[in-house]
Design an enzyme around this catalytic site. Structure first.
Site, PDB file in Angstrom:
ATOM      1  N   LYS A  37      -2.238  -5.249  12.463  1.00 42.99           N
ATOM      2  CA  LYS A  37      -3.548  -5.752  12.126  1.00 42.99           C
ATOM      3  C   LYS A  37      -4.410  -5.325  13.359  1.00 42.99           C
ATOM      4  O   LYS A  37      -4.327  -5.702  14.443  1.00 42.99           O
ATOM      5  CB  LYS A  37      -3.561  -7.383  12.149  1.00 42.99           C
ATOM      6  CG  LYS A  37      -2.878  -7.717  10.971  1.00 42.99           C
ATOM      7  CD  LYS A  37      -3.438  -7.298   9.529  1.00 42.99           C
ATOM      8  CE  LYS A  37      -2.816  -8.083   8.398  1.00 42.99           C
ATOM      9  NZ  LYS A  37      -3.492  -7.528   6.965  1.00 42.99           N
ATOM     10  N   ARG A  63      -0.858  -1.950  -6.677  1.00 43.57           N
ATOM     11  CA  ARG A  63      -1.037  -3.206  -5.801  1.00 43.57           C
ATOM     12  C   ARG A  63      -1.620  -4.381  -6.582  1.00 43.57           C
ATOM     13  O   ARG A  63      -1.328  -5.578  -6.443  1.00 43.57           O
ATOM     14  CB  ARG A  63      -1.673  -2.812  -4.256  1.00 43.57           C
ATOM     15  CG  ARG A  63      -1.994  -3.935  -3.396  1.00 43.57           C
ATOM     16  CD  ARG A  63      -2.324  -3.253  -2.155  1.00 43.57           C
ATOM     17  NE  ARG A  63      -2.956  -4.323  -1.107  1.00 43.57           N
ATOM     18  CZ  ARG A  63      -2.390  -4.903  -0.222  1.00 43.57           C
ATOM     19  NH1 ARG A  63      -0.938  -4.957  -0.233  1.00 43.57           N
ATOM     20  NH2 ARG A  63      -2.948  -5.612   0.549  1.00 43.57           N
ATOM     21  N   TYR A 114      -7.911  -9.494  -5.995  1.00 44.85           N
ATOM     22  CA  TYR A 114      -7.208  -8.523  -6.400  1.00 44.85           C
ATOM     23  C   TYR A 114      -6.502  -9.146  -7.966  1.00 44.85           C
ATOM     24  O   TYR A 114      -6.018  -8.375  -8.738  1.00 44.85           O
ATOM     25  CB  TYR A 114      -5.995  -8.118  -5.675  1.00 44.85           C
ATOM     26  CG  TYR A 114      -6.488  -7.139  -4.524  1.00 44.85           C
ATOM     27  CD1 TYR A 114      -6.064  -5.869  -4.901  1.00 44.85           C
ATOM     28  CD2 TYR A 114      -6.695  -7.473  -3.354  1.00 44.85           C
ATOM     29  CE1 TYR A 114      -6.161  -4.944  -4.298  1.00 44.85           C
ATOM     30  CE2 TYR A 114      -7.045  -6.285  -2.598  1.00 44.85           C
ATOM     31  CZ  TYR A 114      -6.594  -5.198  -2.924  1.00 44.85           C
ATOM     32  OH  TYR A 114      -7.015  -4.100  -2.049  1.00 44.85           O
ATOM     33  N   HIS A 148      -3.100   2.456  -5.719  1.00 47.58           N
ATOM     34  CA  HIS A 148      -3.658   1.133  -5.637  1.00 47.58           C
ATOM     35  C   HIS A 148      -3.603   0.475  -6.932  1.00 47.58           C
ATOM     36  O   HIS A 148      -3.478  -0.996  -6.754  1.00 47.58           O
ATOM     37  CB  HIS A 148      -5.103   1.356  -5.171  1.00 47.58           C
ATOM     38  CG  HIS A 148      -5.731   0.153  -4.267  1.00 47.58           C
ATOM     39  ND1 HIS A 148      -5.080  -0.366  -3.306  1.00 47.58           N
ATOM     40  CD2 HIS A 148      -6.683  -0.752  -4.546  1.00 47.58           C
ATOM     41  CE1 HIS A 148      -5.662  -1.211  -2.848  1.00 47.58           C
ATOM     42  NE2 HIS A 148      -6.651  -1.589  -3.470  1.00 47.58           N
ATOM     43  N   ARG A 206       0.901  -1.165  -0.040  1.00 49.02           N
ATOM     44  CA  ARG A 206       0.057   0.010   0.213  1.00 49.02           C
ATOM     45  C   ARG A 206       0.941   1.212   0.033  1.00 49.02           C
ATOM     46  O   ARG A 206       1.872   1.146   0.556  1.00 49.02           O
ATOM     47  CB  ARG A 206      -0.884   0.035   1.196  1.00 49.02           C
ATOM     48  CG  ARG A 206      -1.733  -1.124   1.309  1.00 49.02           C
ATOM     49  CD  ARG A 206      -2.694  -1.357   2.597  1.00 49.02           C
ATOM     50  NE  ARG A 206      -3.634  -2.180   2.727  1.00 49.02           N
ATOM     51  CZ  ARG A 206      -3.130  -3.537   3.250  1.00 49.02           C
ATOM     52  NH1 ARG A 206      -1.917  -3.342   3.843  1.00 49.02           N
ATOM     53  NH2 ARG A 206      -4.094  -4.155   3.382  1.00 49.02           N
ATOM     54  N   HIS A 215      -2.004  -9.960   2.509  1.00 51.11           N
ATOM     55  CA  HIS A 215      -3.331 -10.218   2.520  1.00 51.11           C
ATOM     56  C   HIS A 215      -3.546 -11.456   3.683  1.00 51.11           C
ATOM     57  O   HIS A 215      -2.839 -12.158   3.472  1.00 51.11           O
ATOM     58  CB  HIS A 215      -3.829 -10.702   1.089  1.00 51.11           C
ATOM     59  CG  HIS A 215      -4.071  -9.399   0.345  1.00 51.11           C
ATOM     60  ND1 HIS A 215      -3.060  -9.283  -0.781  1.00 51.11           N
ATOM     61  CD2 HIS A 215      -4.846  -8.668   0.544  1.00 51.11           C
ATOM     62  CE1 HIS A 215      -3.479  -8.124  -1.468  1.00 51.11           C
ATOM     63  NE2 HIS A 215      -4.540  -7.588  -0.691  1.00 51.11           N
TER      64      HIS A 215
END
Length: 330
Positions: free
Chosen positions: A214, A282, A314, A279, A189, A305
């Site tokens: 997280k 990514r 994605y 983005h 990111r 992820h």
């Protein structure tokens, strides 16, 4: 303002220690109830959202202003009035808003509903249960929340587009060119790369260590290996500096708006048919790693992820490009 809100949770006086538990509960509830009249819903929302991250704060505040605009909520009401509302009916009304009233997509409606539920959870805790928590519907035909799309909307570049994009970006800004490559190799990111510090780099091993939080509690450490050629360029750029890796001329951390502007400009110059945002890089990384044959678990170790479902979301490669295309079983 903050102290005012917190006064909702004042401790009970010791003078009640001789009363029965039920009597104390009743007195406490009455005390909360009286104080709730002093706070407007708008005040509470502003105080609560200020404690959230910038993106969530902006999203939630926008949600409540939108709910007021279409008449589902009045931010001028006090907490007593708010507590008497049927919150489940309001959730249902959010999901049933007609296109004639507002042009909300299903995704927008779900964001509005999630904002409302979060507010009631906050107030339920602050008022010791006087404000009920809005309950999302789980009935098959009227679910409050459900997945609206299989894959994310963000576009991904193919290898030729990526090379062209990087070529044009280097002409515009060499520092942002390094930022883009850092993001691409690690599927990172923009915030993770822009906040990167020099102490996280190991030039001997050609690695950069990223930390992901997280739920603001559990820290996840991810180590990304970079090509030696890239590390050489990065070392030349950094020189003898300390602190942030990517900085402005005044030594401050590079902002998101800066790279959003140069990425978009480079995409235009490279004649890429969709807008290049941070983005996109990514999504491009996930798609390219999949194309090269990497497993979902390997990609998760790179991007951070939590589930293979997110990798699938994605991955922008063709859904026809699967095992059945590579081999026949009959």
């Amino acid at each position: 303002m903050g102290k005012g809100i917190l006064s909702l949770q004042q401790e009970m006086s010791l003078e009640y220690s001789e009363k029965s538990y039920q009597e104390v509960l009743k007195i406490r509830q009455e005390s909360y109830w009286k104080r709730m009249k002093s706070f407007s819903l708008f005040e509470v929302i502003m105080h609560w959202t200020a404690s959230l991250n910038k993106h969530t704060c902006r999203s939630y505040r926008g949600s409540f202003l939108s709910l007021e605009k279409i008449g589902l909520l009045s931010l001028d009401m006090n907490l007593q009035e708010f507590s008497l509302l049927n919150h489940n009916l309001i959730l249902d009304a959010i999901k049933k808003v007609s296109s004639a009233k507002t042009s909300w997509t299903e995704g927008t409606k779900q964001v509005r509903a999630a904002s409302y539920i979060s507010l009631t959870r906050f107030l339920n805790r602050m008022t010791q249960g006087i404000v009920a928590i809005a309950q999302p519907s789980k009935q098959e035909n009227s679910r409050t929340f459900f997945k609206t799309r299989e894959i994310v909307k963000t576009d991904a570049m193919n290898s030729l587009q990526t090379a062209s994009f990087l070529k044009e970006l280097k002409k515009i800004n060499a520092r942002d060119w390094l930022i883009a490559q850092t993001m691409l190799q690690g599927g990172k990111r923009s915030s993770e790369v822009l906040s990167l510090e020099i102490s996280q780099i190991c030039f001997q091993q050609a690695t950069i260590s990223f930390s992901q939080l997280k739920n603001r509690q559990t820290e996840k450490r991810i180590i990304i290996t970079y090509p030696q050629k890239f590390m050489h360029f990065l070392q030349e750029y950094i020189g003898q500096r300390r602190g942030f890796v990517f900085v402005t001329r005044s030594g401050k951390m590079v902002g998101l708006r800066q790279i959003a502007r140069t990425f978009s400009q480079a995409g235009l110059q490279a004649a890429i048919p969709f807008k290049i945002t941070p983005h996109v890089l990514r999504a491009t990384a996930v798609t390219e790693y999949k194309r090269l044959g990497c497993s979902d678990s390997d990609i998760m170790k790179v991007t951070g992820h939590a589930t293979a479902k997110m990798i699938f979301a994605y991955d922008k490669s063709s859904r026809e490009d699967n095992a059945s295309k590579k081999m026949a079983l009959i």
